[in-house]
Structure formats: C-alpha cells, structure tokens
Write an enzyme that holds these catalytic residues in place. Structure first.
Site, PDB file in Angstrom:
ATOM      1  N   ASP A  22       2.963   5.335  -0.395  1.00 15.37           N
ATOM      2  CA  ASP A  22       2.152   6.131   0.126  1.00 15.37           C
ATOM      3  C   ASP A  22       1.958   7.400  -1.266  1.00 15.37           C
ATOM      4  O   ASP A  22       2.942   6.766  -2.053  1.00 15.37           O
ATOM      5  CB  ASP A  22       2.904   7.020   1.402  1.00 15.37           C
ATOM      6  CG  ASP A  22       3.125   6.327   2.671  1.00 15.37           C
ATOM      7  OD1 ASP A  22       1.583   5.712   2.767  1.00 15.37           O
ATOM      8  OD2 ASP A  22       3.437   6.941   3.992  1.00 15.37           O
ATOM      9  N   ARG A  77       0.277  -0.694  -0.315  1.00 20.68           N
ATOM     10  CA  ARG A  77       0.534  -0.094  -0.318  1.00 20.68           C
ATOM     11  C   ARG A  77       0.523   1.511   0.312  1.00 20.68           C
ATOM     12  O   ARG A  77       1.299   1.853   1.524  1.00 20.68           O
ATOM     13  CB  ARG A  77      -0.746  -0.514   1.356  1.00 20.68           C
ATOM     14  CG  ARG A  77      -1.881  -1.228   0.966  1.00 20.68           C
ATOM     15  CD  ARG A  77      -2.523  -1.662   2.435  1.00 20.68           C
ATOM     16  NE  ARG A  77      -1.702  -2.201   3.411  1.00 20.68           N
ATOM     17  CZ  ARG A  77      -1.196  -2.481   4.533  1.00 20.68           C
ATOM     18  NH1 ARG A  77      -3.129  -1.938   5.036  1.00 20.68           N
ATOM     19  NH2 ARG A  77      -1.132  -3.078   5.253  1.00 20.68           N
ATOM     20  N   ARG A 105      11.565   4.803   4.242  1.00 20.77           N
ATOM     21  CA  ARG A 105      11.689   6.351   4.383  1.00 20.77           C
ATOM     22  C   ARG A 105      12.665   6.650   6.077  1.00 20.77           C
ATOM     23  O   ARG A 105      12.693   7.379   5.992  1.00 20.77           O
ATOM     24  CB  ARG A 105      10.141   6.723   4.164  1.00 20.77           C
ATOM     25  CG  ARG A 105      10.178   6.638   2.343  1.00 20.77           C
ATOM     26  CD  ARG A 105       8.541   7.104   2.505  1.00 20.77           C
ATOM     27  NE  ARG A 105       8.171   8.205   2.753  1.00 20.77           N
ATOM     28  CZ  ARG A 105       6.757   8.673   3.343  1.00 20.77           C
ATOM     29  NH1 ARG A 105       6.076   7.785   2.732  1.00 20.77           N
ATOM     30  NH2 ARG A 105       6.981  10.368   3.770  1.00 20.77           N
TER      31      ARG A 105
END
Lengths: 254, 254
Positions: free
Chosen positions: B52, B50, B206
């Site tokens: 971002d 999923r 990240r």
C-alpha cells in the site's frame, strides 16, 4: 522573562537550510512561526549552527528570552504541537540570563556518513553520500590526523563566506566503519566521520570530507593535506561533499 | 527469453503504493518505465506483494520473462541507472522457466515498527508509528500467540478486499524491543513486530497490529483476540495501524 535553551532535531531533507530565505521553507522560519504561536508574540532566537539545505541535526541548540508563562517541562510538547513533524524539540531548559546559543558555544560535533558501495539502500539516500569505488580508509585516517589541531582553514572555506578569521581548532577527527540498523536487525555498513572543533567555517566540514574522499580514492596523497592547509586557497582542496551526508550531532557549552 | 527474478528495496514514502493508479506515482509504474527503457519493449511483470501507499520494502520480489540480452550480473546497475533513487534493484537472478513471483511465494515476512514515546525522532516519522502511552508488551505478546496458526482472518481483512478465501497460516509473530542506530551510535528504542505467514489478506498485518496496540493500551484483553477471530467480522477488531510503520522484509520461495 527567562532565558530558554532548546535542543532541536530535524530531518534537513525538506528545508532550504536553517536561515530565512524569501519564499523558502527553512528551520528558522518554521521555529519562528511555532514560537510565535506558543508565546503569542514574535520571539527573537539565536542558533548554534546555521546548517545548510539538506543538512540534518540531532542536537541543534537555540536560545531566546521569553515570558515565563509556560512551565519548561511542558514547553517541548507545546512547541512540538505546532511544529511540522520534521522538526522536534527534544529538550527545554532554563539557561543563565545572558546565555546565547550561538556566541557561547565552545565546540560542535558533526558526523558525516558515506555509503561506500554500488547500491545505496533507498532509506539512506537522504542521509549519506554514496561513493561507489572502494575507499582507502587508512589513507583517509592519515590525512585526518593532519587536519587535527589549530590551523588556518582558508583552503576549506567556501568562497562566498562572510568569515574573516579563518583559524579554527579541530579537537578530534575520527573515521571508522560503522553500521546502520533499521529493519530486521540487518546491518548496513557505512563510513562514519565524526569531527569536533571549536568552530567551523562555511562548508568547512563538507570541504574537508570531499578532500579526504579524494585521498581515499587515491587521487591525492594523505600528506598533500599539509600543502592544502599551507596554501590558504580554496582551489587547492577537493570538492564539497554533498549536504545530505552531514548531521550536527552536538553543541558543547561550558 | 529467460525468466528473471529481481529483489527490490524501496522507500514507500513517495509512492501511492505498488499498483498502478491513474495520475499517481507508483512502484509498478516506475519499474515498468525502467524495464521498458532497459529492454526497449514493455515488460509484463508480477510482484510478490502489492504494498500500500507509504509501505516500505527491503525484499520485494518481481519476476518477468525477457530477452537474455543483458547479462544478469549487469542488470541491477542497468535498471538502477534509470529507476528513481527511492527504488533500488539489489539482486537479479535467473529463475526457473515457469517461476512467478506472485503465485509461487510460499510465505512472506513483514516488520512493523512502533515508536512508543512522546517525541518521535524526525527521521523515524516515515518508518514507524508513534504511540505515545506506554504499551504493555507482555499483553501484546499474549495476544500475538493467539494469532499464530491457521485461522479464518475475516475479522482482520479490510472491507474493500477482493479476497474470497480468508484462511491463512501465521507461522510466527514476534514482538520485541529493538533499536535503531543512525547517527553517533545513539540507540533509539522501537518496538519491532515481525510476522511471517503463508499469505496476508488486504491490510491484514496493519489490522492485527492496530488491534494488538489496543491490547497494549489496555483497551482490550489479550484473550479477546479469540473472540475477534471467531466473529469473522471486521468491525470487531481494532483500528488499522498506519501504513508507514510497515515494511516487507522477505518473500519465501521453495
């Protein structure tokens, strides 16, 4: 006052071309705003090429006269800090007093990219033209050879052009299989067309590319390009290749 | 009914991420519309990742059960004809009856790109993170070695995550100087970070990249990463690297 030469890169996707248009976002408009902020006065500038909406640049050149208030080594940082990030100044240098980016250019190099396949990778959709049927590159190269040299290019000039002299010299016209690499070292094959000439009429590169693609699709013979040149008639040539495949690579000066 | 596995590529720039959000343009929303058009009924599908908002994909995988009404060889063309051009189906294949793109994935590979320099080329601004000061890649590699292996990654998990089990295995973490080639064969140097793991917590890649960049800037020691892992506390790690540098490269299945 000093004469300044800037080299610009831009992603043409978000612009309605280089030249000012009322109510539109343009390269000239954004550069004018940025230069005014940096110099605290309007700056009149010339550009080597007036690229169309969607056309990209790796080496656009602009020139202007301005007060020597900012060291040239700091000028790119100063201008970039007020430019939108889809335009970047990559170099600033002092030019000769009378230098003019537009009128002093001796030649320009453009590259046109074609993605020749069924599924265009999403990140290429704004920088290449998708042509689905397999192109005959050998035929396109034959046609390109005819284009090289000094010719009247009226047949490849957009009808709404202001040009009066249609003779231009194409120094080289190279078509080759090339590759893009973005992620993961994966090579994406593209057809690269690199053309260098002493000047280009309005939409001339795109009109030539559109015609060569018709040659590559077998809709025209390579030799037919001779007749197109001779006709001096835009309707004899092929379609205009879309803007997003085109990039101004370099402007040549003495 | 057959179980179908699709591989998707997308340019994440124009999307508010993968998952549905009211009033937002999402990958799931566009895929759902396209599948409904092609199959003439709503299709429930699962995705491996999923991603971002702003994150890209070269190899996202989705799966669904659907009537075998369209030959799989023609499915990419059929779906692409109704998808926006920033998403492309690059492959369709029949999967085992119970296959689920999300729950059957064994590992994923992500790449994160950093442009380490003063002036980001305009065409890289949406696919790389610009870090201006020179990064110490050797220090970042040392820190990356500590990340590899089985750890509780709580310290690298976004606070608003739904995750309950924070243990993941990082199989490999490679940092290297790489190059982009777009026009004119000009190489643009980037730092490529390729990480493969059995699964990733929310914003984990990240958060790790953001921390490693702080190591590369000399703000943290490479060895400090051991303490961060041990702390199991998000506030001990570094900032979250921006989304646009991230790309889902590949999802691994048995």
């Amino acid at each position: 006052m000093e004469t300044v030469k800037l080299i610009l890169q831009y992603d043409g996707t978000g612009f309605s071309g280089f030249e000012l248009q009322p109510g539109e976002r343009t390269i000239r408009g954004e550069c004018a705003k940025a230069l005014k902020k940096v110099y605290k006065r309007p700056i009149k500038f010339y550009s080597a090429s007036r690229t169309d909406a969607g056309v990209h640049a790796l080496g656009q050149v602009i020139s202007f006269k301005a007060p020597a208030s900012i060291p040239l080594s700091k000028l790119p940082v100063a201008i970039n800090s007020v430019l939108p990030e889809d335009i970047r100044v990559i170099m600033a240098e002092k030019a000769g007093k009378g230098f003019n980016a537009r009128f002093d250019s001796k030649a320009k190099t453009y590259e046109y990219l074609i993605f020749n396949g069924a599924i265009t990778p999403p990140h290429l959709r704004k920088i290449a033209w998708q042509v689905k049927p397999k192109l005959d590159i050998a035929a396109m190269k034959k046609a390109a050879k005819i284009i090289v040299g000094k010719h009247d290019f009226s047949s490849f000039c957009a009808a709404n052009s202001d040009d009066k002299n249609f003779v231009r010299i194409i120094h080289s016209f190279v078509i080759r299989n090339s590759s893009f690499i973005i992620w993961d070292g994966q090579k994406i094959k593209v057809i690269s067309i690199i053309v260098k000439g002493n000047g280009f009429l309005y939409k001339m590169v795109r009109n030539i590319v559109g015609t060569l693609v018709e040659v590559g699709l077998g809709k025209r013979s390579p030799e037919g390009v001779k007749g197109i040149l001779k006709a001096k008639d835009r309707t004899k040539a092929g379609r205009t290749a879309p803007a997003q495949g085109l990039c101004l690579i370099k402007v040549w000066y003495n």
